[in-house]
Design a protein around this motif. Structure first.
Motif, PDB file in Angstrom:
ATOM      1  N   ILE A   7       0.867  -1.182   0.000  1.00 18.16           N
ATOM      2  CA  ILE A   7       0.000   0.000   0.000  1.00 18.16           C
ATOM      3  C   ILE A   7       0.900   1.227   0.000  1.00 18.16           C
ATOM      4  N   ASN A   8       0.712   2.107  -0.986  1.00 15.71           N
ATOM      5  CA  ASN A   8       1.559   3.304  -1.098  1.00 15.71           C
ATOM      6  C   ASN A   8       3.051   2.936  -1.062  1.00 15.71           C
ATOM      7  N   HIS A   9       3.386   1.873  -1.793  1.00 14.72           N
ATOM      8  CA  HIS A   9       4.783   1.430  -1.997  1.00 14.72           C
ATOM      9  C   HIS A   9       5.426   0.846  -0.741  1.00 14.72           C
ATOM     10  N   HIS A  10       4.645   0.497   0.260  1.00  6.81           N
ATOM     11  CA  HIS A  10       5.182  -0.118   1.476  1.00  6.81           C
ATOM     12  C   HIS A  10       4.368  -1.353   1.836  1.00  6.81           C
ATOM     13  N   LEU A  51     -11.644  -5.123   9.525  1.00 10.73           N
ATOM     14  CA  LEU A  51     -10.397  -4.780   8.851  1.00 10.73           C
ATOM     15  C   LEU A  51      -9.539  -3.946   9.794  1.00 10.73           C
ATOM     16  N   MET A  52      -8.311  -4.412  10.034  1.00  8.91           N
ATOM     17  CA  MET A  52      -7.362  -3.669  10.854  1.00  8.91           C
ATOM     18  C   MET A  52      -6.011  -3.691  10.154  1.00  8.91           C
ATOM     19  N   PHE A  53      -5.172  -2.725  10.472  1.00  7.29           N
ATOM     20  CA  PHE A  53      -3.809  -2.747   9.928  1.00  7.29           C
ATOM     21  C   PHE A  53      -2.863  -2.092  10.917  1.00  7.29           C
ATOM     22  N   HIS A  54      -1.619  -2.538  10.850  1.00  8.81           N
ATOM     23  CA  HIS A  54      -0.577  -1.902  11.643  1.00  8.81           C
ATOM     24  C   HIS A  54      -0.003  -0.734  10.855  1.00  8.81           C
ATOM     25  N   ARG A  55      -0.036   0.442  11.445  1.00  5.76           N
ATOM     26  CA  ARG A  55       0.576   1.593  10.792  1.00  5.76           C
ATOM     27  C   ARG A  55       2.056   1.288  10.516  1.00  5.76           C
ATOM     28  N   LEU A  56       2.631   2.000   9.565  1.00  2.00           N
ATOM     29  CA  LEU A  56       4.009   1.723   9.165  1.00  2.00           C
ATOM     30  C   LEU A  56       4.953   1.773  10.366  1.00  2.00           C
ATOM     31  N   GLY A  57       5.799   0.751  10.463  1.00  4.28           N
ATOM     32  CA  GLY A  57       6.734   0.629  11.575  1.00  4.28           C
ATOM     33  C   GLY A  57       6.237  -0.298  12.662  1.00  4.28           C
ATOM     34  N   LEU A  58       4.930  -0.550  12.705  1.00  5.34           N
ATOM     35  CA  LEU A  58       4.344  -1.411  13.739  1.00  5.34           C
ATOM     36  C   LEU A  58       4.206  -2.836  13.206  1.00  5.34           C
ATOM     37  N   ASP A  65      10.563   5.883   4.837  1.00  9.02           N
ATOM     38  CA  ASP A  65      11.185   7.174   5.166  1.00  9.02           C
ATOM     39  C   ASP A  65      10.163   8.284   5.397  1.00  9.02           C
ATOM     40  N   GLU A  66       8.884   7.996   5.159  1.00  4.70           N
ATOM     41  CA  GLU A  66       7.848   9.025   5.259  1.00  4.70           C
ATOM     42  C   GLU A  66       7.594   9.423   6.709  1.00  4.70           C
ATOM     43  N   VAL A  67       7.329  10.698   6.930  1.00  8.59           N
ATOM     44  CA  VAL A  67       6.967  11.179   8.258  1.00  8.59           C
ATOM     45  C   VAL A  67       5.684  10.483   8.703  1.00  8.59           C
ATOM     46  N   ARG A  68       5.681  10.038   9.944  1.00  8.27           N
ATOM     47  CA  ARG A  68       4.498   9.368  10.467  1.00  8.27           C
ATOM     48  C   ARG A  68       3.608  10.392  11.166  1.00  8.27           C
ATOM     49  N   ASN A  69       2.503  10.690  10.553  1.00  5.66           N
ATOM     50  CA  ASN A  69       1.526  11.607  11.142  1.00  5.66           C
ATOM     51  C   ASN A  69       0.124  11.106  10.810  1.00  5.66           C
ATOM     52  N   THR A  70      -0.886  11.827  11.241  1.00  6.63           N
ATOM     53  CA  THR A  70      -2.253  11.341  11.041  1.00  6.63           C
ATOM     54  C   THR A  70      -2.621  11.299   9.562  1.00  6.63           C
ATOM     55  N   TYR A  71      -2.111  12.240   8.776  1.00 14.50           N
ATOM     56  CA  TYR A  71      -2.466  12.248   7.355  1.00 14.50           C
ATOM     57  C   TYR A  71      -1.854  11.052   6.627  1.00 14.50           C
ATOM     58  N   ALA A  72      -0.679  10.591   7.081  1.00 13.97           N
ATOM     59  CA  ALA A  72      -0.081   9.388   6.492  1.00 13.97           C
ATOM     60  C   ALA A  72      -1.011   8.196   6.691  1.00 13.97           C
ATOM     61  N   THR A  73      -1.651   8.128   7.874  1.00 14.92           N
ATOM     62  CA  THR A  73      -2.609   7.057   8.142  1.00 14.92           C
ATOM     63  C   THR A  73      -3.856   7.219   7.282  1.00 14.92           C
ATOM     64  N   VAL A  74      -4.308   8.453   7.097  1.00 11.13           N
ATOM     65  CA  VAL A  74      -5.457   8.725   6.228  1.00 11.13           C
ATOM     66  C   VAL A  74      -5.181   8.202   4.815  1.00 11.13           C
ATOM     67  N   LYS A  75      -4.003   8.504   4.293  1.00  9.83           N
ATOM     68  CA  LYS A  75      -3.644   8.064   2.937  1.00  9.83           C
ATOM     69  C   LYS A  75      -3.574   6.540   2.850  1.00  9.83           C
ATOM     70  N   ASP A  76      -2.972   5.913   3.856  1.00 12.67           N
ATOM     71  CA  ASP A  76      -2.845   4.457   3.833  1.00 12.67           C
ATOM     72  C   ASP A  76      -4.212   3.775   3.905  1.00 12.67           C
ATOM     73  N   LEU A  77      -5.103   4.281   4.753  1.00  7.73           N
ATOM     74  CA  LEU A  77      -6.439   3.691   4.860  1.00  7.73           C
ATOM     75  C   LEU A  77      -7.211   3.876   3.558  1.00  7.73           C
ATOM     76  N   LEU A 100      -7.597  10.221  16.680  1.00  9.32           N
ATOM     77  CA  LEU A 100      -7.165  11.444  16.000  1.00  9.32           C
ATOM     78  C   LEU A 100      -7.086  11.181  14.496  1.00  9.32           C
ATOM     79  N   CYS A 101      -6.538  10.015  14.133  1.00 10.44           N
ATOM     80  CA  CYS A 101      -6.458   9.624  12.719  1.00 10.44           C
ATOM     81  C   CYS A 101      -7.854   9.479  12.124  1.00 10.44           C
ATOM     82  N   ALA A 102      -8.777   8.897  12.894  1.00  7.71           N
ATOM     83  CA  ALA A 102     -10.145   8.694  12.410  1.00  7.71           C
ATOM     84  C   ALA A 102     -10.848  10.015  12.139  1.00  7.71           C
ATOM     85  N   GLN A 103     -10.655  10.987  13.043  1.00  8.76           N
ATOM     86  CA  GLN A 103     -11.272  12.305  12.835  1.00  8.76           C
ATOM     87  C   GLN A 103     -10.702  12.966  11.581  1.00  8.76           C
TER      88      GLN A 103
END
Length: 296
Positions: A7-10, A51-58, A65-77, A100-103
């Protein structure tokens, strides 16, 4: 079933349960494994798809190398849903930082959300907690957390095992042996701590961005907060002055209550006898709230 998908090259570690019914997407808290939701997901998967997923790094998800923030989770979902060819709006259940990611997701993609359950979710006004004059609690600053996470991230798995001495909560010990093994392994993955450092570094900026965004969907919403008195007792037992804990918990409860106003269909509940991990302490309330939102 756990799988790895690109997903998104990862590589993203995915957990899916159930074969029919509504699709429930569960977003975990910071540093938390989706395996901790075993009891809740087993019950819900009888009549729903999970459906569940581990955010990148988990877990087994690549960090990248991408910054881990809420928008990164939005894009991955968003990309994960497209990859799985999900067309209908989904029900999102989200705990703590996952809230926070869900909002953020709901405001960017309101058309993809059918309903939501926020479980002791981080607030977009979380900075208000830092402004409380609490000498003991405020020793644990974001900078302290970040430095500790980066120190752990510099270790290998064997060193982390020695430092952290991974353990299971009593509730975890009731789960199948395979789930228990994954929970122990999860705690000693160096990339977990690198990801957490990035999430902590960005979460207040993320919260400010999410707060400014408009367009939260007017969908069924249940907001569940922890038991204030139960939490105060637990915190005083580990050395936090009672007056500090009381002041912090009063503000936390206020912030939880505000989240119920995100939708005119919002409902506020408090989980008696539960701390922050309501899905472990009171899975019955979480399950009932999800079923209520889907029923509406």
């Amino acid at each position: 079933m756990c799988t790895l998908q690109i997903i998104n090259h990862h590589k993203l570690e995915i957990l899916q349960k159930g074969h029919a019914g509504s699709l429930i997407v569960i977003l975990t808290g910071m540093g938390c494994s989706f395996d901790e939701w075993h009891e809740v997901t087993n019950e819900l998967s009888r009549t729903n798809q999970i459906l569940m997923f581990h955010r990148l790094g988990l877990g087994r998800s690549e960090l990248g190398d991408e910054v881990r923030n809420t928008y990164a989770t939005v894009k991955d979902l968003f990309e994960l849903l497209n990859s799985l060819k999900v067309k209908k709006p989904i029900y999102i259940v989200a705990h703590s930082y996952g809230g926070l990611c869900a909002q953020h997701f709901a405001k960017v993609h309101p058309e993809r959300v059918a309903g939501m359950v926020l479980v002791d979710s981080t607030s977009v006004d979380l900075k208000d907690l830092d402004e409380l004059d609490l000498p003991t609690i405020n020793k644990e600053t974001d900078e302290t957390w970040i430095n500790k996470c980066l120190e752990y991230a510099s270790k290998d798995r064997e060193q982390l095992t020695s430092i952290i001495q991974p353990f299971l909560l009593e509730k975890h010990k009731q789960f199948p042996a395979s789930v228990q093994r994954r929970l122990l392994e999860f705690q000693t993955t160096p990339s977990l701590y690198e990801a957490m450092a990035s999430e902590i570094k960005n979460w207040k900026k993320d919260a400010s961005i999410i707060k400014r965004l408009k367009g939260f969907p007017n969908v069924p919403l249940v907001v569940i907060g922890r038991d204030k008195e139960y939490t105060i007792i637990s915190e005083t037992e580990v050395g936090i002055p009672k007056w500090e804990s009381k002041k912090f918990e009063e503000k936390w409860e206020e912030l939880i209550g505000q989240q119920a106003t995100l939708s005119t269909k919002g409902e506020l509940r408090f989980a008696k006898g539960s701390g922050h991990s309501i899905f472990l302490d009171r899975p019955d309330i979480v399950i009932d709230s999800i079923q209520k939102v889907i029923g509406e």
